[in-house]
Design an enzyme around this catalytic site. Structure first.
Site, mmCIF file in Angstrom:
data_model
loop_
_atom_site.group_PDB
_atom_site.id
_atom_site.type_symbol
_atom_site.label_atom_id
_atom_site.label_comp_id
_atom_site.label_asym_id
_atom_site.label_seq_id
_atom_site.Cartn_x
_atom_site.Cartn_y
_atom_site.Cartn_z
ATOM 1 N N ASP A 33 7.171 8.110 10.264
ATOM 2 C CA ASP A 33 6.988 6.710 9.903
ATOM 3 C C ASP A 33 7.857 6.373 8.705
ATOM 4 O O ASP A 33 8.563 7.208 8.171
ATOM 5 C CB ASP A 33 5.527 6.471 9.518
ATOM 6 C CG ASP A 33 4.625 6.504 10.740
ATOM 7 O OD1 ASP A 33 5.157 6.395 11.855
ATOM 8 O OD2 ASP A 33 3.402 6.647 10.556
ATOM 9 N N LYS A 55 8.580 0.815 11.595
ATOM 10 C CA LYS A 55 9.070 -0.565 11.697
ATOM 11 C C LYS A 55 10.580 -0.573 11.631
ATOM 12 O O LYS A 55 11.174 0.060 10.767
ATOM 13 C CB LYS A 55 8.536 -1.378 10.525
ATOM 14 C CG LYS A 55 7.235 -2.053 10.826
ATOM 15 C CD LYS A 55 6.947 -3.159 9.817
ATOM 16 C CE LYS A 55 5.530 -3.665 9.996
ATOM 17 N NZ LYS A 55 4.669 -3.458 8.863
ATOM 18 N N MET A 170 -3.425 -2.138 3.134
ATOM 19 C CA MET A 170 -2.703 -3.207 3.839
ATOM 20 C C MET A 170 -3.210 -4.590 3.471
ATOM 21 O O MET A 170 -3.214 -5.487 4.298
ATOM 22 C CB MET A 170 -2.824 -3.011 5.370
ATOM 23 C CG MET A 170 -2.256 -1.695 5.843
ATOM 24 S SD MET A 170 -2.694 -1.303 7.541
ATOM 25 C CE MET A 170 -4.353 -0.664 7.360
HETATM 26 N N1 SAH Z 1 -2.301 6.811 6.445
HETATM 27 C C1 SAH Z 1 -1.966 6.164 5.200
HETATM 28 C C2 SAH Z 1 -2.266 4.680 5.255
HETATM 29 C C3 SAH Z 1 -1.427 3.937 6.242
HETATM 30 S S1 SAH Z 1 -1.729 2.217 6.218
HETATM 31 C C4 SAH Z 1 -2.719 6.835 4.071
HETATM 32 O O1 SAH Z 1 -3.632 7.649 4.321
HETATM 33 O O2 SAH Z 1 -2.397 6.572 2.925
HETATM 34 C C5 SAH Z 1 -0.459 1.651 5.119
HETATM 35 C C6 SAH Z 1 -1.080 1.146 3.847
HETATM 36 O O3 SAH Z 1 -1.348 2.239 2.989
HETATM 37 C C7 SAH Z 1 -0.182 0.253 3.043
HETATM 38 O O4 SAH Z 1 -0.216 -1.075 3.519
HETATM 39 C C8 SAH Z 1 -0.807 0.370 1.681
HETATM 40 O O5 SAH Z 1 -1.972 -0.387 1.579
HETATM 41 C C9 SAH Z 1 -1.216 1.816 1.674
HETATM 42 N N2 SAH Z 1 -0.168 2.632 1.026
HETATM 43 C C10 SAH Z 1 0.594 3.580 1.577
HETATM 44 N N3 SAH Z 1 1.406 4.149 0.659
HETATM 45 C C11 SAH Z 1 1.117 3.534 -0.507
HETATM 46 C C12 SAH Z 1 1.588 3.674 -1.844
HETATM 47 N N4 SAH Z 1 2.540 4.570 -2.161
HETATM 48 N N5 SAH Z 1 1.056 2.898 -2.807
HETATM 49 C C13 SAH Z 1 0.093 1.992 -2.516
HETATM 50 N N6 SAH Z 1 -0.374 1.830 -1.274
HETATM 51 C C14 SAH Z 1 0.111 2.591 -0.286
#
Ligand code: SAH
Length: 486
Positions: A33, A55, A170
């Protein structure tokens, strides 16, 4: 033929698990991803097939069915597939769906949890998601719910009443709605909220607010994705416990131009202090292989760089010799780095000047009697040391064991370096070759390791904004920290 559903952590490459790194290094195919650390793929096999399935440049996501098809197709072809996702694969990562696809297709699978952004981003902002007195539970919630789809709609009154911390993924665009519904459901408008943008990454930004003003303040600050929104009394702890954004070089970007092997140590030190580092090596050390003179004939050996120390021992080794060949001579190292390099080869330098320049070394010799001196150094070097030793009546031989040559800089790296807050120069050759490769430099501030490098900069028409003292990498780091504080 196994499918590994692997979490890559929230962004800081140090938060990738050992198991994830192991599987990435072994995989035949990696389907990844967008939100994975850039460095995560560095360990992949050169012949691995690496496919981006996120994306497409802000456009639509590759359809989930297509990802399922790829997983099955590659696994059926007998390949080990790593499906690499940001954070944890089972937390808003659609890992569950992909595991079910494997199960149905009869493909063996394993799950490697990752550090999820909802815990990591708050932690890097100094916010514990639970706390003995403030929160005895935590809920992970998607802020991405589609109000048009009643079946995915969140139960806002229940969320508002939840006795603990609410962590929204998100949810940046939905912030106004989230705040409004929670207050409508009974959470106090004064409830602390933290929004952590780019959590665990060099550009991390944290906004501490309340339900009443978070939407407005996030819009004002221009907070964007990816971000975690955290609601609950623990959010206020970020005020006291925030640590990452207080590191001395947080939000400072620094280009490092020295040769790659030495650059990484300097880069690592700068990163630890919070800097965003652009590694833009302008030089490379190319070994030379001259015949060694009779070492027993010298009573002084001067080594003028760590590279020289390592090259000397390579030559000794090639000639079937070791440190004993230097037993008779007084050994002088130009600075602490060179002394350290010599120590790695079993030699303790007798002399290390306080000032790490040729003049300092001559001074440090004091009234040590020198009859014949051997200087180990690069092919291109200044004449200060040989000249000063000859003036003292010594017979001097210069042994050039390496030369510094240009390392090609690709356009993207040169551009990133030119956009940095600082460009660091650690030798006259980094100045010359960097400017040859990158052209003129206006914009970044110029950091020089010492007088010889500064002279080369001035000759090229650049006035250093700071000069390290002591003239060592540590001195350079200290000067950058002092400049950032000021
Ligand atoms: N599987 C991932 C989440 C995927 S959904 C996990 O466990 O973290 C994607 C969302 O994760 C983003 O929209 C944001 O809200 C959050 N996210 C992912 N990386 C991030 C980061 N470095 N800082 C803040 N939010 C993050």
């Amino acid at each position: 033929m196994t499918v590994y559903l692997v979490g890559a952590g929230p962004g800081d490459p140090g938060l990738l698990t050992v198991r994830a790194a192991e599987l990435i290094a072994r995989a035949d195919v990696i389907l990844h991803d967008r939100l994975i650390p850039a460095e995560a793929l560095a360990g992949a096999r050169a012949d691995a097939e690496v496919v981006y399935v996120g994306k497409q440049g802000g456009g639509p996501q590759m359809p989930q069915e297509e990802i399922h098809r790829l997983l099955v197709e590659h696994a059926r072809a007998g390949r080990d597939v790593v499906r690499l996702k940001g954070g944890d694969p089972f937390v808003f990562g659609r890992g569950g769906e992909e595991a079910l696809v494997c199960l149905e297709a009869g493909i063996p699978f394993e799950v490697v949890p990752g550090i999820t952004a909802g815990v990591a981003a708050p932690a890097y902002a100094g916010i514990p998601v639970t706390h003995r007195e403030l929160a005895s539970g935590v809920a992970f919630i998607t802020g991405h719910e589609d109000p048009a789809k009643p079946e995915t709609a969140l139960d806002w009154p229940a969320l508002a009443a939840f006795p603990g911390t609410l962590v929204f993924y998100m949810g940046v665009r939905a912030l106004p709605r989230i705040a409004e519904r929670l207050v409508a459901g009974g959470r106090p408008a004064s409830e602390p909220v933290a929004v952590v943008e780019r959590g665990t990454l060099p550009g991390q930004r944290t906004l501490l607010a309340t339900l009443a003003d978070v939407a407005e303040r996030a819009a004002e600050a221009g907070i964007g994705a990816p971000a975690i929104t955290l609601v609950g009394p623990v959010a206020a702890l970020g005020e006291q416990l925030g640590w990452l954004e207080r590191r001395p070089l947080h939000d400072v970007s620094i280009a490092v131009t020295r040769a790659r092997p030495q650059a990484s140590a300097l880069a690592a030190r700068l990163r630890e202090l919070g800097a965003t580092v652009v590694e833009a090596p302008a030089i490379r050390i190319a070994p030379l292989a001259p015949a060694l003179p009779d070492l027993a004939a010298f009573d002084l050996l001067c080594v003028t760089s760590p590279n020289g120390a390592h090259a000397l021992f390579e030559r000794l080794g090639a000639a079937g010799l070791d440190a004993r060949a230097l037993a008779g001579a007084t050994v002088a190292a130009i600075g602490p780095g060179t002394a350290r390099a010599l120590r790695e080869h079993g030699i303790r330098a007798d002399l290390v000047p306080g000032r790490a320049v040729a003049e300092g070394l001559v001074e440090a010799l004091g009234d040590v009697a020198v009859r014949r001196a051997l200087i180990v150094r690069a092919r291109e070097g200044r004449d200060v040391l040989p000249g000063a030793l000859r003036e003292r009546g010594a017979e001097v031989e210069v042994l050039a064991l390496y030369e510094t040559v240009a390392e090609p800089l690709d356009a993207a790296t040169a551009e990133a370096a030119a956009a940095a807050d600082y460009v660091t120069f650690t030798s006259a050759s980094t100045v010359r070759f960097f400017l040859e490769a990158a052209g003129a430099l206006d914009g970044p501030r110029i950091a020089s390791i010492g007088p010889a490098t500064s002279a080369a900069l001035r000759e090229a028409g650049l006035e250093p904004d700071l000069e390290a003292d002591p003239h060592t990498p540590d001195g350079l780091v200290a000067a950058l920290v002092a400049a950032a504080r000021a």
